[in-house]
Every structure is written in C-alpha cells, then in structure tokens.
Design a protein around this motif. Structure first.
Motif, PDB file in Angstrom:
ATOM      1  N   TYR A 214       0.834  -1.206   0.000  1.00  0.00           N
ATOM      2  CA  TYR A 214       0.000   0.000   0.000  1.00  0.00           C
ATOM      3  C   TYR A 214       0.870   1.257   0.000  1.00  0.00           C
ATOM      4  O   TYR A 214       0.596   2.213  -0.730  1.00  0.00           O
ATOM      5  CB  TYR A 214      -0.928  -0.017   1.213  1.00  0.00           C
TER       6      TYR A 214
ATOM      7  N   PRO B 112      -3.589   2.312  -8.111  1.00  0.00           N
ATOM      8  CA  PRO B 112      -3.870   3.671  -7.646  1.00  0.00           C
ATOM      9  C   PRO B 112      -5.105   4.301  -8.278  1.00  0.00           C
ATOM     10  O   PRO B 112      -5.696   5.207  -7.712  1.00  0.00           O
ATOM     11  CB  PRO B 112      -2.604   4.447  -8.054  1.00  0.00           C
TER      12      PRO B 112
ATOM     13  N   ASN C  62      -7.779   8.783   1.678  1.00  0.00           N
ATOM     14  CA  ASN C  62      -8.738   8.950   0.589  1.00  0.00           C
ATOM     15  C   ASN C  62      -9.973   8.081   0.737  1.00  0.00           C
ATOM     16  O   ASN C  62     -10.818   8.028  -0.157  1.00  0.00           O
ATOM     17  CB  ASN C  62      -8.067   8.660  -0.760  1.00  0.00           C
TER      18      ASN C  62
ATOM     19  N   TYR D 142       3.680   1.031  -3.338  1.00  0.00           N
ATOM     20  CA  TYR D 142       3.090   0.357  -4.490  1.00  0.00           C
ATOM     21  C   TYR D 142       3.899   0.597  -5.762  1.00  0.00           C
ATOM     22  O   TYR D 142       4.166  -0.343  -6.525  1.00  0.00           O
ATOM     23  CB  TYR D 142       1.649   0.844  -4.686  1.00  0.00           C
TER      24      TYR D 142
ATOM     25  N   VAL E  93     -10.223   4.887   0.681  1.00  0.00           N
ATOM     26  CA  VAL E  93     -10.169   3.673  -0.127  1.00  0.00           C
ATOM     27  C   VAL E  93      -9.595   2.553   0.715  1.00  0.00           C
ATOM     28  O   VAL E  93      -8.603   2.734   1.415  1.00  0.00           O
ATOM     29  CB  VAL E  93      -9.293   3.887  -1.380  1.00  0.00           C
TER      30      VAL E  93
ATOM     31  N   ALA F 211      -8.100   3.108  -8.729  1.00  0.00           N
ATOM     32  CA  ALA F 211      -9.302   2.327  -8.406  1.00  0.00           C
ATOM     33  C   ALA F 211     -10.472   3.282  -8.227  1.00  0.00           C
ATOM     34  O   ALA F 211     -10.992   3.507  -7.145  1.00  0.00           O
ATOM     35  CB  ALA F 211      -9.082   1.516  -7.131  1.00  0.00           C
TER      36      ALA F 211
ATOM     37  N   GLU G 109     -13.947   2.589  -6.404  1.00  0.00           N
ATOM     38  CA  GLU G 109     -13.964   2.638  -4.949  1.00  0.00           C
ATOM     39  C   GLU G 109     -13.861   4.071  -4.458  1.00  0.00           C
ATOM     40  O   GLU G 109     -14.502   4.464  -3.505  1.00  0.00           O
ATOM     41  CB  GLU G 109     -12.795   1.806  -4.398  1.00  0.00           C
ATOM     42  N   LYS G 110     -13.058   4.884  -5.137  1.00  0.00           N
ATOM     43  CA  LYS G 110     -12.873   6.261  -4.703  1.00  0.00           C
ATOM     44  C   LYS G 110     -14.165   7.054  -4.758  1.00  0.00           C
ATOM     45  O   LYS G 110     -14.350   7.983  -3.995  1.00  0.00           O
ATOM     46  CB  LYS G 110     -11.824   6.955  -5.584  1.00  0.00           C
TER      47      LYS G 110
ATOM     48  N   THR H  61      -7.672   5.309   6.054  1.00  0.00           N
ATOM     49  CA  THR H  61      -6.897   5.837   4.934  1.00  0.00           C
ATOM     50  C   THR H  61      -7.339   7.261   4.603  1.00  0.00           C
ATOM     51  O   THR H  61      -8.482   7.649   4.831  1.00  0.00           O
ATOM     52  CB  THR H  61      -7.070   4.938   3.691  1.00  0.00           C
TER      53      THR H  61
ATOM     54  N   GLN I 172      -7.106  -0.794  -3.001  1.00  0.00           N
ATOM     55  CA  GLN I 172      -6.038   0.052  -3.536  1.00  0.00           C
ATOM     56  C   GLN I 172      -4.899  -0.801  -4.066  1.00  0.00           C
ATOM     57  O   GLN I 172      -4.328  -0.514  -5.121  1.00  0.00           O
ATOM     58  CB  GLN I 172      -5.514   0.983  -2.441  1.00  0.00           C
TER      59      GLN I 172
ATOM     60  N   LYS J  25      -0.942  -2.504 -12.747  1.00  0.00           N
ATOM     61  CA  LYS J  25      -1.810  -3.223 -11.824  1.00  0.00           C
ATOM     62  C   LYS J  25      -1.195  -4.562 -11.507  1.00  0.00           C
ATOM     63  O   LYS J  25      -0.512  -5.168 -12.334  1.00  0.00           O
ATOM     64  CB  LYS J  25      -3.211  -3.408 -12.418  1.00  0.00           C
TER      65      LYS J  25
END
Length: 519
Positions: free
Chosen positions: A236, A374, A362, A239, A364, A376, A379-380, A360, A369, A398
């Motif tokens: 995380y 980054p 943001n 990454y 997420v 995603a 989800e965001k 987190t 994540q 990815k």
C-alpha cells in the motif's frame, strides 16, 4: 526464500470489484456519415434514452469559446431548440445547465480537457435542471469538427448494461474448474506418494516432495497471516516500486506453474518420452519444448500486460496455472489447520476491505487500492461514479492478482474503455487449500466416491453463486471469502460428522503427523 515469495504473492490476491458504469454514447451525423463518442452522464439526474432510435436528434451549436456561466452575450435565437457544447470550468455543472435551459437549449454537452467524472450538483438543484447534461472529451469534439465541420446533428443515448452478463458464467466456470482440477491433482499426487511409500516398505517412510510446503502448526499459520498483513501494508505504501517486483515474480512463478501443469498432463498421457544426453547431462525434448512455450507466454504477457483487448486471455491462463500449482504444493496437514487458516484469512479479508477505509486518507480500502491499483476509481467514488481520462494516458500498473473476463454484452459499446468482471486469485486459492485437503483425506481413507472432495467442491460452487447473487442484488463487488469460507468449512465439518470421522478428519492421518514431527 520460496516460501517468502509465495507468502508475498498470496498477500495481495484477494479482492474482486466492479464499477457501476454511467457511460453513454454521443451519436453525431450529417446525413451521410455517422460517428459515436464516449460521454459521461448522471442517470439519476438527467436520464437519457436507452436506444438510438428513441433518442431525439438536435443540431449542435459550437460554443466552446465560452464557459456559459451566465447568459450574457448569447442570443436565445441562436441556441433555442438546439444542443450546446461549451467548455468545462469556472462554475458548476448545474449552473451551466440552468443557463443553457433558460436560453432554450435542449441538451448541454460540456467539453473537458480533464478527467470526465459523473456530473453532480447540490440536491436543491437537481429538480431545476430538466435538460440532458453530459461531459465529453474535448479532443473528441475537435475530431468531430474535422469530420463534420459545423453541420452536426447529435443524439444522446445510454444503452442499458445488464447486470447479468455472460462474463459471470465464464468467471464461475474458471473458478470451479480450477478448484476441481487443483483438488484432483493434489489427491493424485498424494496417491502416488502413498503407493511409492508402500513399494518402499510402508507409508511411514513417505517423504514430501522437495517442492511441497506444509502448514501444520497453528503458530506458523498465525505467523503466515501476520506476514501477509505486513506485506499488504508495504504494498500500500510502496506500491509504485513493489508492483514491478510482483510483476517479475509473477512472470517467473506463472511460467514455472504452467510448465508444471503441462508437464503433468503430458506425463499422464505418456507423451514425449524422448531424451538425449550432452556431456553427461540428460535432457528431455518434452521439457525443453514446454519450457520454451511457457517462458514465451509469460514474456508476452509481461510485455503486453496493459493491452486490455486480448491480454486478459494470457493472464487468466497463467493465473489458472498459478492457482493449480499453489493448491498442489501448499498442503494443510489437518482440518484444524484449515479452520484456523481460512478463519484468519476471512478476518484478514474483511478487515482490509471494510475497516481500513476509516483509516486511509482517501477513504479507499487498502485491499482495493493494492488489488486494483492507484486508479481504483470505482472505490474512490463509492461505487456509483465513474472517471474517464480526457486524453490518452499510459495505463497505470496493476498487480496480476485477478482473473479478468470482459463484459461481453457491453463489448460493442465500450467507447469509454473495456469493462471487466474480476475474481481475485485468493478467492480460488484459499478455499482451494481446503478442497485439496479433502481430496487427500479421501485418499487416506480410501474413499472410492471421493465424498469429501466432491462435497467441498459443491459447497464452493454454492458459495460462488451466493457471492455473485449478492453482488448483483447490491450492485457492489463482494469479498468472496465472506461466503466461500463458511460454505466450505461448514460443509466439510458436516460430512465428517455424519460419517463419524470427525476426529480423524480434524487431526489428519497418523503417518502425516509422524512425518511432520520427524527430525
């Protein structure tokens, strides 16, 4: 080292997620030529027609020289009854829409040089806007100008995307076939080892394969899961660096796994036994050919890994081989270890999916994540918004930790980008370890009907069906282990209890325990 690598890979392969798409299509024509472009709208705010035939057609007025934050300098006679295209910026989407509506426009297109996001407004303004509103890429508008000039007739429509897509059936088939083959392979390897041990004078002398790893101590299982947690957190925070390490490891591991799978098939059918020697080194023609093929497939995937149109086929092929080899080489020694490991991984999955968003920055989850990268965006934006790049961009890296199958019903309409149904490798491997144990236990008790193996596979199938059903009903991706772990563990325990074999099923076999405790 090998165990560390396997733990590192397993720690980041758990989640599948889907985005509730709100893309639509802009159809432009001049009576002779037709073109279609991607647009993004808000179906709960300004719904569009579902088909091209039912959509209303309007002439398009180019007003990209203005931001349309107010109506000054714009003659209503020029825009009345027409669609407008203006530039994004300076004021809200709803303000632009209200100005266009007051001038008599029928549709508002907002051209953007930035990422297209689902348009929204304050709740008090939703009811005021009564004309369709959508965002389009500015580069698409410039291209349309070159093709059509200023004579453009436009229609906006949003084809419905069925929640039930054939890709779900394909994904279900991939999962269940992998589980069945992996469990069967593990059982056959166990049978071969037992027969080999019997020929040498008894099962007590049976030794594990050099490449096989056993999890037999509860303390080691806890340590195993703790390492996975630590590695996931490292992924995380680092990454951008570690993603390339994982990609390289996956290429090596998947090529080796594919070789192992294909070699086992060739060995089973008795194909390719030709051998030759060079300076006292023995070589198998079959092995050399298979190695070349497997390495080539892994290299091709590594080079073209960001090509969505077709590379998913190779990723799924390598992923299936990886999962099969993992199930065959990682052995759980008894049902107690199965219960501990699967329960801890269930808690691990739920914690990193549902709890970590509260910590987190943001919002997420760490799992999403890491699994989706980054960008995603689903989800965001809480799963009901989309983000489409305004300009061609280099795809973000990815992790190769999911099976990917394109949504076939949306294939022809994917102007904004391909949509995929995905399933994490962990949702196959983790229950697969229990399936493999059940298959080996059938061998230990000489069960001709493979009752434990078959019942656990059926439980896995039912758990996957439950996962997809909840996903379709909720419209959100689901952590599959939340359903798969209870289904498989409870079913296996019930079968053992009904057959009166729970004590042996819980503790494993005598020779297994002797081997694991031998110095």
């Amino acid at each position: 080292m090998e165990r560390t690598i396997r733990i590192f890979i397993l720690s980041v392969i758990f989640l599948a997620s889907q985005i509730n798409c709100q893309e639509a299509i802009l159809h432009i024509s001049n009576g002779e030529t037709d073109r279609e472009y991607c647009i993004v709208h808000n179906h709960s705010w300004t719904p569009l027609s579902q088909t091209l035939d039912s959509a209303s057609q309007f002439p398009l007025v180019n007003m990209t020289s203005t931001l349309l934050c107010n109506g000054s300098g714009v003659s209503p006679d020029v825009v009345k009854g027409k669609a407008l295209v203006v530039m994004r910026g300076d004021c809200t989407f709803s303000q632009k829409a209200l100005v266009a509506q007051s001038l008599g426009a029928t549709t508002l297109l907002i051209a953007s040089n930035r990422t297209l996001i689902t348009p929204s407004a304050n709740e008090s303004e939703y009811a005021k806007v009564r004309i369709p509103l959508a965002l389009m890429r500015y580069r698409d508008f410039l291209e349309a100008q070159q093709v059509f000039g200023e004579d453009m007739q436009v229609k906006l429509y949003a084809p419905p995307h069925s929640k039930i897509d054939p890709s779900i059936a394909v994904m279900l088939l991939i999962a269940i076939v992998t589980i069945v083959l992996g469990g069967y392979w593990s059982g056959e390897c166990e049978r071969d080892r037992m027969n080999g041990g019997a020929e040498q004078g008894g099962g007590g002398d049976r030794k594990a394969d050099s490449g096989e790893l056993f999890l037999y101590s509860p303390l080691k299982v806890v340590f195993f899961v703790a390492l996975m947690c630590g590695m996931l957190v490292l992924m995380y925070f680092f990454y951008n660096i570690l993603v390339y390490v994982i990609i390289a490891i996956f290429c090596l591991a998947s090529a080796s796994a594919l070789f192992s799978c294909l070699d086992a098939v060739m060995e089973k059918i008795g194909c390719g036994t030709l051998r030759f020697s060079v300076r006292n080194w023995n070589f198998s023609v079959r092995s050399l050919i298979l190695a070349a093929v497997c390495i080539s497939i892994a290299v091709i995937w590594g080079v073209y890994r960001n090509e969505d149109r077709w590379i998913w086929i190779l990723q799924d092929l390598l992923g299936i081989a990886f999962c099969l080899n993992f199930m065959k080489t990682i052995s759980l020694s008894n049902f107690k270890i199965c219960v501990i490991l699967l329960s801890l991984l269930l808690v691990y999955d739920v914690f990193f999916v549902f709890i970590t968003p509260f910590f987190t920055k943001n919002g997420v989850s760490i799992m999403v994540q890491v699994a989706l990268g980054p960008d995603a965006s689903g989800e965001k934006t809480q799963g009901n918004m989309v983000e489409v790049p305004a300009e061609p961009q280099t795809p973000s890296e990815k992790l190769p930790v999911v099976m990917r199958v394109p949504r076939f019903l949306a294939w022809a309409q994917n102007l904004c980008g391909m949509q995929f149904s995905i399933l994490g490798y962990g949702d196959i491997i983790v229950p697969g370890l229990l399936v493999a144990y059940c298959s080996r236990f059938d061998v230990w008790i000489n069960s001709s009907r493979k009752i434990y193996f078959v019942s656990c596979c059926i439980a896995y199938l039912l758990g996957m069906i439950m996962t997809f059903a909840v996903m379709l009903l909720s419209g959100m991706g689901q952590p599959a282990l939340l359903y798969l772990v209870p289904f498989t563990l409870i079913t296996s325990a019930v079968v053992a209890g009904c057959r009166g074999e729970m004590r042996q099923f819980w503790a494993g076999t005598t020779y297994e325990r002797e081997e694991l405790t031998a110095p």
